[in-house]
Design an enzyme around this catalytic site. Structure first.
Site, PDB file in Angstrom:
ATOM      1  N   ASP A 137      10.134   4.408  -1.609  1.00 55.21           N
ATOM      2  CA  ASP A 137       9.938   2.991  -1.318  1.00 55.21           C
ATOM      3  C   ASP A 137      11.259   2.265  -1.048  1.00 55.21           C
ATOM      4  O   ASP A 137      12.328   2.728  -1.440  1.00 55.21           O
ATOM      5  CB  ASP A 137       9.227   2.320  -2.498  1.00 55.21           C
ATOM      6  CG  ASP A 137       9.960   2.581  -3.796  1.00 55.21           C
ATOM      7  OD1 ASP A 137      10.432   3.725  -4.000  1.00 55.21           O
ATOM      8  OD2 ASP A 137      10.074   1.656  -4.613  1.00 55.21           O
ATOM      9  N   GLU A 138      11.131   1.175  -0.341  1.00 53.72           N
ATOM     10  CA  GLU A 138      12.190   0.179  -0.215  1.00 53.72           C
ATOM     11  C   GLU A 138      13.551   0.720   0.195  1.00 53.72           C
ATOM     12  O   GLU A 138      14.562   0.452  -0.452  1.00 53.72           O
ATOM     13  CB  GLU A 138      12.325  -0.585  -1.545  1.00 53.72           C
ATOM     14  CG  GLU A 138      11.085  -1.382  -1.883  1.00 53.72           C
ATOM     15  CD  GLU A 138      11.246  -2.149  -3.200  1.00 53.72           C
ATOM     16  OE1 GLU A 138      10.634  -3.215  -3.318  1.00 53.72           O
ATOM     17  OE2 GLU A 138      11.953  -1.675  -4.094  1.00 53.72           O
TER      18      GLU A 138
END
Lengths: 694, 694
Positions: free
Chosen positions: A316-317
């Protein structure tokens, strides 16, 4: 997905106003799939005995011993932990066969439990069902005029979803082994079956690696789990029917890796363990072959350590800044026709997936890992929501929901309870596609929790999520849920969970005094700010060194007192409970709060920790005074003057704003009293501030 | 000496009326030997650091890390546990030299601590003093308007007695390892330095013996400590400056031995583990040589396991019945000119002592082991009192006091506090003889404690005993003691002791409900019956299978609420605090209690555990109503009618009697209100029922 949770789209108001559905009451959490109350009850006395029949294994015996131990704690009776095999035992357990050597997703967890005045019978295909059934029996036993007893009942139970998890982030704040273990006990009580262990992030790498020792030696401040400890946790979890899924977050969220192995990073070192919260630039360099050699060896080591079929790579991210800034990476992208960072991450995932697969595991990750050329076997954990899951399911990917189950956002249990993995976009999936929605996971991100208060952030609210994932979709009565949640919460005390027991000591620390009655009165009616407000409105930038010893850290995510007060006010206003008793109770509460500031004042002066609470306390006093005046008007039958009302509503507006990063939860119900006293319709009953920052 | 504690002879009343001595207040327990407050304070901030200078050893480093960990818990600040060696640290520790490899009685435990606005310095000859000084520093840190801080102070501290112990009986109820460990933490906080481990008795043999495995295998129901666990406890204790003295009680109190080894007994077998309480007939046969061969091997094994210099052989309460009934033993006595059982036990001790000595240890035992032909090296632990100790001291024997420190008798802390090892008969000893009084030990006999409530029987009252043994004899202000004890009690919460945290769950279990306010109101003003009343007045004969889940088990040994109420009443009556505030507070308390029965009634009906509390609750209500009426008379200036007074006093007499084996502690102060309202002198202010059964 940590910090960027997007706007929510489900309708919340409707639930608060939903009329309680008539369904037979059973004081359990989660509610079983089906049950039939009968008459009579089984007394649990000193002679209480348990036998195991059918298939046997040591784990079953341990489960029974744990059950008897817990029953002993709950009743205070020294019950015998001897496990017999007689059909005459008080509780006869029959197990058909073994479950898998390594617990798998989708195994049969069903059981049936029959309790009559003469005995109880628990039957299950596998030990997993037996363990759930024992938790059910524990919840059935209550004090009666004649002794401890379980009511006569027949229960046929099985979970709605096979993946019912709790994720704990141990990177941002290290969570010691004993805290994890007591939370595994809590999970078992809630019939959760997956402990998702978020083991690495920018702020710490928490597992001993024998192959790459600089990972934990330099990436953890010495706060990591040895491999022996990891095996201990896994065994502890297995004994409770819980799988352990490890997550090593790559290619972003990986600063802690680079402290020891800067050569893996996409930017120049050296690196330090990150102390702040947020999204950071460092990311693994996906363009160099040595990255994959490292990951192959590392994943080889960790997949041996963690027996579960699933291996979580996070994903993620990734903000891509290091990739953008690195000419070699840019060159590589150009050469390989990789158009953007999203495609570069997809390239990375496509290289990592075969490595995970080679080591015999199924790769899983957050929404971002999904790209069409990955095999359908991977599993998506969604922080984005049902739509994201539904889209994946349509493409043939399995997934589970964490969107709506972020317990670090300090939402009320009712809000989590309303989130259904198969609702919204997922509702229109075909049955075949719906099967790809495996379940869900509560997610305990750890910016603002310490070993001291993490239990209070997980429990009891996670019980509501556990019920959503276990019980039939129709089980939706919020009032019933809260009643059962309260009982469930207290039952966790016997397991050593500290969400209740640490409240007093934390208040005493704040007060610097044993006499915390006035502080408790205040703390009981405030809640921490919701969503990501805490980070955004912090007085100074919070880091891992920030003490978590403020009022916001001690106060509960949900004020039971304020909810009770709001219910009383609603009953009064709606006319459903416009009685002298209701009015007297409202008046007593308001009077106590109005007078609280005078009592609290000396503490506020004396403790630097409490100074910030002064405006909250003043607001509580002022709002309560206004509420009392409104009550006077209502009781006298005389309408409140418009001018007075306008003034008071301005005061309420002011009091609704966070102070000391906590919310005064009685402001909204008092507003209703004021509006009603002035003959106005009450404002929309949105629970205040819930959507503060989304 | 367990069950036959004889009449007490110290004057108790005098202490309650003792006028508070003017001495500078320091909110610590135990009070240091000497100290000098200065102006200013040292802020404890995130940058707080500790360094070790002078002599170093790992134990010192661990002590500092534990100290920082505890300081972190206490303040909620994530402090660094890095131990430096710089003179610039916030707290600089200097240790002169090592203490003994195996901690000995009488080692130097002194320390000096200087705190100024700029830093703190802790100096001690040995690590033992350092550990005590760190506990002192922890107690100094409090919340202030500017932050956490320790006041500027200079302390010169050392214990009055070198033997400051806590005995825990793990035979009658098995006490698990984790419970022992948290109590060792509590002991360290109270500067106690001897854990006396009462390991065998009629009801259980609790240590693994590799030489005689049937001891633990057949004598413990599987509830014993492995030798590895014993070593773990000893190491844990040593890290905290605490010695571990094992006790194996012989020749009586030994039924559990005979389950596996009936040939040691004086009567025919077979034997079962004893389940009842009291004194029983089985005793080791002192006339056969194989007894001493067995004991030689056994003591040889145990003295290797327990490194302490002292080895406790119990020796108490041999009723002699088996000896009387055994013709062979009678024959032996006749042949050896042994006139009675006391002489037979002396013969036994004279045979055992050289065995203990041969294995390098000093024998100790209860009063009964003393006989003139034992060497002066043995140590007497006295349950009989100072006279017994003084007599022994005059003969040249060393001893320590446990008489007056039996915390299982549920006396108030003030009563233990008044017991001084060097008072009464010991006061007239010569200085040389007084040196033979080594100190004292609190004794936690375990008929009526479980792992759940043992902490509440040990703490906080043992803090008062610890202060008696550590602080100068002149430290005697009871009010000050109680104030400091309250703070000390709360500080133990951070160590994981459960005397406070288990109260709520136990009340909830009794109530079968989360709404325990009314039950708590009642439980807060009652105390368990005192002395040996509990056994004598039990509704059914108590055994080790008796659940400890009644009101008497949940309620605290001492009611702080009742003490506070009594103080208010005393202030009012004496005129020292005859203010509207005092009256209002008394009235509020009485009103709440008077109205409590109505609220409690539904719970009393609903829970079989609470049924017995019904008369207590009714008495609380009736007594409080009488108290309110008396207050009315007092406030109106009108004297209460004689007839009314007579009636009320009859009610009070009734209410003072135990119900459900608990005592209503507000009855006596209300009696004073009634008597005063009728213009009479108040009855002697003996704390009610203290001497019930002695």
């Amino acid at each position: 997905m940590r910090s960027l949770l997007l706007s929510m789209c489900f309708v919340f108001i409707s639930l608060l106003f939903a009329i309680a559905q008539p369904q037979p009451q059973i004081n359990m959490m989660p509610v079983p799939a089906s049950y039939q109350m009968a008459s009579g009850r089984l007394l649990v006395q000193l002679s209480f005995s348990v036998s195991l029949t059918g298939y046997k294994e040591p784990r079953l015996e341990h489960a029974v011993q744990r059950f008897v131990h817990n029953l002993s704690r709950q009743t205070g009776m020294p019950l015998s932990t001897r496990v017999g095999d007689s059909a005459d035992a008080s509780l006869v357990i029959h197990t058909e066969h073994a479950s898998k050597d390594i617990q798998e997703f989708g195994e049969d967890e069903s059981y049936s439990l029959t309790v009559s005045a003469t005995g109880a019978e628990l039957k299950a295909p596998t030990p997993l069902g037996v363990m759930h059934g024992l938790e059910t029996f524990l919840q059935l036993v209550e004090v009666t005029p004649d002794g401890f007893a379980a009511p006569a009942i027949t229960i046929q139970d099985k979970p709605r979803f096979g993946w019912r998890g709790l994720m704990i982030d141990v990177s941002r704040h290290f969570i010691p082994l004993d805290v994890l273990k007591r939370n595994l006990d809590g999970m078992a009580a809630a019939k959760l079956n997956v402990f998702h262990w978020h083991l690495s992030d920018n702020q710490g790498f928490r597992v001993e690696s024998k192959k790459f020792p600089k990972l934990h030696e330099l990436g953890s401040d010495g706060l990591y789990y040895t491999q022996e400890e990891v095996r201990d946790v896994i065994a502890y979890a297995r004994e409770r029917g819980i799988r352990v899924v490890p997550e090593f977050d790559i290619p972003g969220h990986s600063t802690a890796w680079f402290v020891g192995y800067p050569e893996l990073a996409s930017g120049p070192g050296p690196y330090q363990i990150e102390r702040r919260w947020g999204i950071f630039d460092p990311a693994i360099d996906p363009t160099q072959e040595k990255t994959y050699k490292f990951l192959d060896e590392f994943i080889g080591e960790m997949t041996k350590l963690f027996p579960d079929q699933y291996f979580h790579i996070g994903g993620d991210e990734v903000n891509g800044k290091q990739w953008n800034a690195n000419p070699k990476i840019q060159e590589f992208m150009h050469a390989h026709d990789i158009k953007n960072n999203q495609e570069l991450q997809a390239y990375f995932n496509k290289k990592v997936q075969p490595i995970v697969s080679k080591h015999g595991k199924t790769m899983m990750g957050w929404d971002e890992i999904l790209s069409p050329d990955l095999p359908k076997s991977i599993v998506i954990q969604s922080w984005r929501g049902q739509k994201s899951l539904a889209d994946a399911a349509k493409q043939g990917y399995s997934g589970l929901l964490s969107h709506g189950y972020y317990i670090d956002l300090i939402w009320p249990a009712s809000r989590h309870y309303a989130v259904d993995p198969l609702a919204d976009a997922a509702a229109s999936l075909s049955p075949e596609e719906q099967k790809r929605i495996l379940g869900g996971e509560a997610a305990m991100w750890a910016e603002f929790v310490s070993p001291e208060n993490i239990d209070s952030r997980i429990w009891p609210r996670t019980g509501a999520i556990a019920e959503r994932l276990w019980s039939p979709a129709e089980v939706q009565d919020v009032n019933s849920m809260y009643e059962r949640l309260a009982k469930f919460s207290r039952s966790l005390d016997w397991l050593g969970l500290t969400h209740n027991s640490n409240y007093g000591p934390m208040l005493r620390r704040l007060a610097g005094s044993d006499d915390t009655a006035a502080l408790r009165a205040l703390a009981d009616v405030v809640e921490p700010v919701k969503g990501y407000s805490r980070e955004k409105t912090a007085p100074t930038e919070p880091t891992s060194a920030t003490p978590l010893n403020r009022l916001i850290d001690a106060t509960r995510p949900e004020s039971d007192t304020a909810r009770r007060f709001a219910n009383l006010v609603d009953g009064l206003i709606s006319g459903q409970s416009n009685t002298p008793e209701t009015k007297a109770e409202i008046r007593a509460m308001l009077t106590r709060w109005r007078d609280n500031q005078v009592k609290l004042e000396p503490l506020l002066q004396n403790s630097f920790l409490l100074k910030e609470a002064d405006p909250v306390s003043r607001n509580l006093s002022a709002v309560s005074a206004a509420g009392l005046r409104a009550l006077d008007y209502l009781e006298s039958g005389q309408q409140a003057p418009k001018e007075w009302k306008t003034e008071q509503l301005a005061l309420i507006e002011q009091a609704k704003k966070p102070n000391a990063q906590v919310l005064l939860m009685i402001a909204s119900p008092v507003q209703k009293l004021i509006e009603t006293s002035a003959g106005e319709p009450v404002s929309a009953a949105v629970r205040q501030h819930d959507d503060d920052d989304e």
